[in-house]
Write an enzyme that holds these catalytic residues in place. Structure first.
Site, PDB file in Angstrom:
ATOM      1  N   HIS A 177       5.394  -6.948   6.949  1.00 56.50           N
ATOM      2  CA  HIS A 177       4.734  -6.893   5.639  1.00 56.50           C
ATOM      3  C   HIS A 177       4.210  -5.489   5.362  1.00 56.50           C
ATOM      4  O   HIS A 177       4.466  -4.900   4.300  1.00 56.50           O
ATOM      5  CB  HIS A 177       3.576  -7.911   5.615  1.00 56.50           C
ATOM      6  N   GLU A 178       3.480  -4.943   6.330  1.00 58.04           N
ATOM      7  CA  GLU A 178       2.866  -3.630   6.122  1.00 58.04           C
ATOM      8  C   GLU A 178       3.913  -2.530   6.012  1.00 58.04           C
ATOM      9  O   GLU A 178       3.816  -1.644   5.163  1.00 58.04           O
ATOM     10  CB  GLU A 178       1.880  -3.327   7.251  1.00 58.04           C
ATOM     11  N   HIS A 181       5.449  -2.272   2.659  1.00 56.50           N
ATOM     12  CA  HIS A 181       4.682  -1.497   1.669  1.00 56.50           C
ATOM     13  C   HIS A 181       5.180  -0.043   1.645  1.00 56.50           C
ATOM     14  O   HIS A 181       5.206   0.599   0.596  1.00 56.50           O
ATOM     15  CB  HIS A 181       3.184  -1.521   1.986  1.00 56.50           C
ATOM     16  N   TYR A 192      -0.146  -0.948  -7.809  1.00 53.13           N
ATOM     17  CA  TYR A 192      -0.877  -1.959  -7.049  1.00 53.13           C
ATOM     18  C   TYR A 192      -2.000  -2.574  -7.868  1.00 53.13           C
ATOM     19  O   TYR A 192      -3.182  -2.488  -7.521  1.00 53.13           O
ATOM     20  CB  TYR A 192      -1.411  -1.329  -5.759  1.00 53.13           C
ATOM     21  N   GLU A 201       3.012  -6.968  -3.396  1.00 52.18           N
ATOM     22  CA  GLU A 201       2.595  -7.849  -2.300  1.00 52.18           C
ATOM     23  C   GLU A 201       3.717  -8.826  -1.920  1.00 52.18           C
ATOM     24  O   GLU A 201       3.963  -9.096  -0.747  1.00 52.18           O
ATOM     25  CB  GLU A 201       1.353  -8.637  -2.708  1.00 52.18           C
ATOM     26  N   ASP A 274      -9.597  -8.289  -6.308  1.00 53.15           N
ATOM     27  CA  ASP A 274      -8.393  -8.142  -5.496  1.00 53.15           C
ATOM     28  C   ASP A 274      -7.306  -7.390  -6.286  1.00 53.15           C
ATOM     29  O   ASP A 274      -6.146  -7.797  -6.322  1.00 53.15           O
ATOM     30  CB  ASP A 274      -7.902  -9.530  -5.042  1.00 53.15           C
ATOM     31  N   HIS A 279      -3.066 -10.438  -4.106  1.00 56.79           N
ATOM     32  CA  HIS A 279      -2.790 -11.347  -2.983  1.00 56.79           C
ATOM     33  C   HIS A 279      -2.814 -12.807  -3.425  1.00 56.79           C
ATOM     34  O   HIS A 279      -2.624 -13.709  -2.608  1.00 56.79           O
ATOM     35  CB  HIS A 279      -3.804 -11.155  -1.851  1.00 56.79           C
TER      36      HIS A 279
END
Lengths: 360, 88
Positions: A177-178, A181, A192, A201, A274, A279
């Site tokens: 996931h990271e 990005h 974002y 996301e 957020d 998210h």
């Protein structure tokens, strides 16, 4: 005393504009579209500017290392921050080194490798930037740090607090996931905030999950479609942080609260928190991917993943794309790659219809 | 002195909030000194962060400053950590 942990609470002023941020935030959440529309656009635009500043001032300049990975292998280096916050910390494992005694180091090394492998083998992409970028990661960042992130140059992993979150290197989909990005930053660079932020996301959840599925050799029907399975501490009531199969069902806990993700546009959450619910509303495109992939069957990275990858990297996706823009491009990509009226085209079109996103 | 800390974002996207009232605490002076250093280190608006990075909002007696990972100044980190650990 146990700190209050909640998904509710006050506003989150985020932006630098002439209108005071708290006011802009409040306006963006107004029920009157004439009020909320301009405020939201200002928030998105400002976030985009901040993104650009980051790209120019930190990211591109910093990320031009002289060393490149060979074409078919990653070039990984793992560092240990020793529970401090200076990056990158002390080098503890380089590419090709034997595994050491620290399982966290070994998991980070393997997770970077798994991510590199999926992008190379499935999509012919050479590392995060498509040009052999060395993959660096720092583990044991800070004390009891319950997070992981890609800082534009490298991965950073916390150990978790042990009460809510365990070690962030545990689920390979979190590592994927990271790193995704990073891929998004080098390609579509989705803003974002709001819907483009939720798409950003979702890209990370989609490819994070695919990396796990690829590693385990699972088909779409065998996969758990969970994000962060194994990350929650034993006392927490939940199976993961997000579910692509059934958004909103990953956890329901007295400390964490309840998984707030919607599965369809009917339950889209309008919020300024957020980063405009990045998210939260990612549940909608996540679920569309799940529906398309399971309708097609087999290995999800082969067809559904290829279509999503085509759109992410194809150059047509705007930094400020909304769900319907992204959805429309995936239908187009499915048609172009697999044929008009083919199973892929139909599955993708239907999936977006099922989550309430209209395609053109 | 009332110190409030709100942490947003992160991989989980779960907000965390805690506050502390230093009145009557034996270590009130220490808290006050730390809070003042933290206010000086923060910014008036939220600075650019990274995807999945934490954002922080610190309010001391009604005055609010912001910070974002991975560039959280040490004094802010110290205050945030203490309030989230010891606050309610």
């Amino acid at each position: 005393m146990v700190p209050d942990m909640t998904t509710h609470g006050g506003h989150e002023p985020v932006f630098c504009t002439v209108v005071p941020p708290h006011l802009l935030d409040k306006l963006a959440r107004s029920d009157d579209p004439a009020v909320s529309g301009p405020a939201r656009r200002t928030l998105v635009r400002d976030s985009e500017l901040r993104g650009r500043r980051r790209v120019t001032s930190e990211f591109r300049l910093a990320a031009a290392p002289a060393v490149r990975a060979p074409s078919d292998r990653p070039l990984r280096t793992i560092y240990d921050a020793g529970n401090r916050t200076e990056l990158p910390g002390t080098k503890v494992r380089g590419e090709g080194d034997e595994p050491g005694r620290d399982a966290t180091v070994n998991r980070a090394y393997a997770g970077l490798g798994a991510t590199f492998e999926l992008f190379l083998k499935a999509y012919g992409r050479r590392s995060i930037d498509g040009d052999g970028l060395p993959l660096d990661a720092t583990v044991h960042y800070d004390e009891n740090y319950g997070n992981a992130f890609w800082n534009g140059e490298q991965m950073v992993f916390g150990d978790g607090d042990g009460e809510v979150f365990l070690d962030f290197t545990l689920p390979v989909d979190v590592i994927g996931h990271e790193l995704t990005h990073g891929v998004t930053q080098y390609t579509a660079n989705l803003t974002y905030y709001g819907q483009p932020g939720a798409l950003n996301e979702s890209m990370s959840d989609v490819f994070g999950s695919l990396i796990k599925q690829y590693t385990l050799g699972q088909t779409a029907s065998e996969a758990d479609w969970l994000i962060g399975a194994g990350l929650l501490a034993p006392g927490v009531t939940g199976v993961a942080l997000r579910s692509m199969k059934a958004p909103g069902t990953a956890y329901d806990d007295d400390v964490l609260g309840k998984d707030p993700q919607p599965a369809t546009m009917e339950d889209y959450v309008r919020t300024g928190r957020d980063n405009g619910g990045v998210h939260i509303n990612s549940g909608i495109p996540n679920h569309a991917f799940y529906l398309a992939a399971t309708a097609l069957g087999g290995h999800a990275w082969e067809k559904a993943g290829q279509i999503w990858y085509d759109v992410l990297t194809g150059g047509e996706l705007s930094e400020r794309a909304l769900f319907r823009d992204f959805a429309t491009l995936t239908v187009k990509a499915a048609r172009e790659r697999y044929g008009d009226g083919g199973d892929e085209h139909e599955a993708v079109r239907k999936a977006w219809g099922q989550v309430g996103v209209r395609t053109r | 002195m009332r110190i409030q800390v709100r942490r947003t974002g992160g991989f989980a996207g779960i907000e965390r909030y805690a506050e502390i009232d230093t009145a009557g605490r034996p270590d009130a002076d220490e808290w006050q000194a730390l809070a003042e250093r933290a206010l000086a280190a923060g910014q008036a608006t939220r600075p650019a962060g990274v995807p999945d990075g934490f954002g922080y909002e610190i309010t001391v007696d009604g005055r609010t400053v912001h910070a974002s990972d991975p560039r959280l100044p040490d004094d802010l980190r110290a205050l945030v950590t203490r309030v989230l650990k010891e606050g309610a």
